[in-house]
Design an enzyme around this catalytic site. Structure first.
Site, PDB file in Angstrom:
ATOM      1  N   ASN A  45     -38.988 163.008 -24.033  1.00  0.00           N
ATOM      2  CA  ASN A  45     -38.930 162.427 -22.696  1.00  0.00           C
ATOM      3  C   ASN A  45     -40.213 161.671 -22.418  1.00  0.00           C
ATOM      4  O   ASN A  45     -41.306 162.192 -22.637  1.00  0.00           O
ATOM      5  CB  ASN A  45     -38.751 163.534 -21.648  1.00  0.00           C
ATOM      6  N   HIS A  78     -36.053 168.999 -25.388  1.00  0.00           N
ATOM      7  CA  HIS A  78     -35.216 170.076 -25.905  1.00  0.00           C
ATOM      8  C   HIS A  78     -34.703 169.684 -27.281  1.00  0.00           C
ATOM      9  O   HIS A  78     -34.834 168.548 -27.690  1.00  0.00           O
ATOM     10  CB  HIS A  78     -34.035 170.344 -24.968  1.00  0.00           C
ATOM     11  N   GLU A 124     -29.508 172.068 -26.380  1.00  0.00           N
ATOM     12  CA  GLU A 124     -28.297 171.341 -26.010  1.00  0.00           C
ATOM     13  C   GLU A 124     -27.224 171.638 -27.046  1.00  0.00           C
ATOM     14  O   GLU A 124     -27.485 171.605 -28.244  1.00  0.00           O
ATOM     15  CB  GLU A 124     -28.578 169.845 -25.951  1.00  0.00           C
TER      16      GLU A 124
END
Length: 154
Positions: A45, A78, A124
Site C-alpha cells: 500500500n 497483507h 486475503e
C-alpha cells in the site's frame, strides 16, 4: 505484479511456476496467477514512503507497531492466497475458530474474504479463477447487501 495507482497499491505474486509460462500482458499475468494453485499475493500500500523509522503494520490501516498508537497507511498491507473455493475454505476457517475481518459476502467485493492469522496479520482468501458469489456465506451474510465490512483504509 500489477500496479493499481488509482487505489494506491501494488500486488506481487509468488507461485511455483516455470518462467516460460508467465504471460506477457498484465491481464494475462493476472489470470495466470488467479488460476495457479497456491499462488501467494503480496500487497504493498502506498503511503509509507515518507515515514521515518521502522514501519510495522499487520494489515491495512492498523495501529500495531506505531509509537503513538495512531493508525498508519501504506507499507505492507497483507498477503493473499488462492483457494479452489473461497466459500468452502471460509466454512472450514469458521469451524476452526479463525477470526474474520471480512466474510465472502460482506462489503462491496463479493467472493473474497479476509481472515486474521494468529498474530493478527490479514490474509486475503481469493478464488482460483473467476470471482463468484454464493447466495449466503459462512457468517450468514447474503450476497445482496453484505453489511458488516468497513473499509478502514480511508
Amino acid at each position: 505484479y500489477s500496479e493499481f495507482p488509482q487505489w494506491k497499491f501494488n500486488v506481487y505474486f509468488v507461485a511455483p511456476v516455470s518462467s516460460s509460462t508467465v504471460q506477457p500482458t498484465t491481464s494475462g499475468r493476472w489470470n495466470h496467477c488467479m488460476n495457479t494453485p497456491g499462488c501467494i499475493e503480496l500487497t504493498y500500500n502506498y503511503g509509507s514512503e515518507s515515514e521515518s523509522g521502522r514501519v510495522y503494520n499487520t494489515g491495512n490501516a492498523d495501529a500495531t507497531g506505531t509509537a503513538d498508537g495512531e493508525k498508519i497507511r501504506g507499507g505492507f498491507g497483507h498477503i493473499g492466497i488462492t483457494v479452489p473455493n473461497v466459500y468452502r475454505a471460509c466454512d472450514r476457517f469458521k469451524d476452526l475458530g479463525v477470526e474474520f475481518h471480512k466474510s465472502p459476502n460482506a462489503g462491496g467485493m463479493k467472493g473474497l474474504a479476509f481472515i486474521k492469522d494468529p498474530d493478527g496479520y490479514l490474509v486475503e482468501v481469493l478464488p482460483q479463477g473467476e470471482m463468484v458469489a454464493e447466495s449466503v456465506d459462512c457468517m450468514g451474510v447474503e450476497s445482496e447487501g453484505g453489511e458488516g465490512y468497513k473499509d478502514n483504509s480511508k
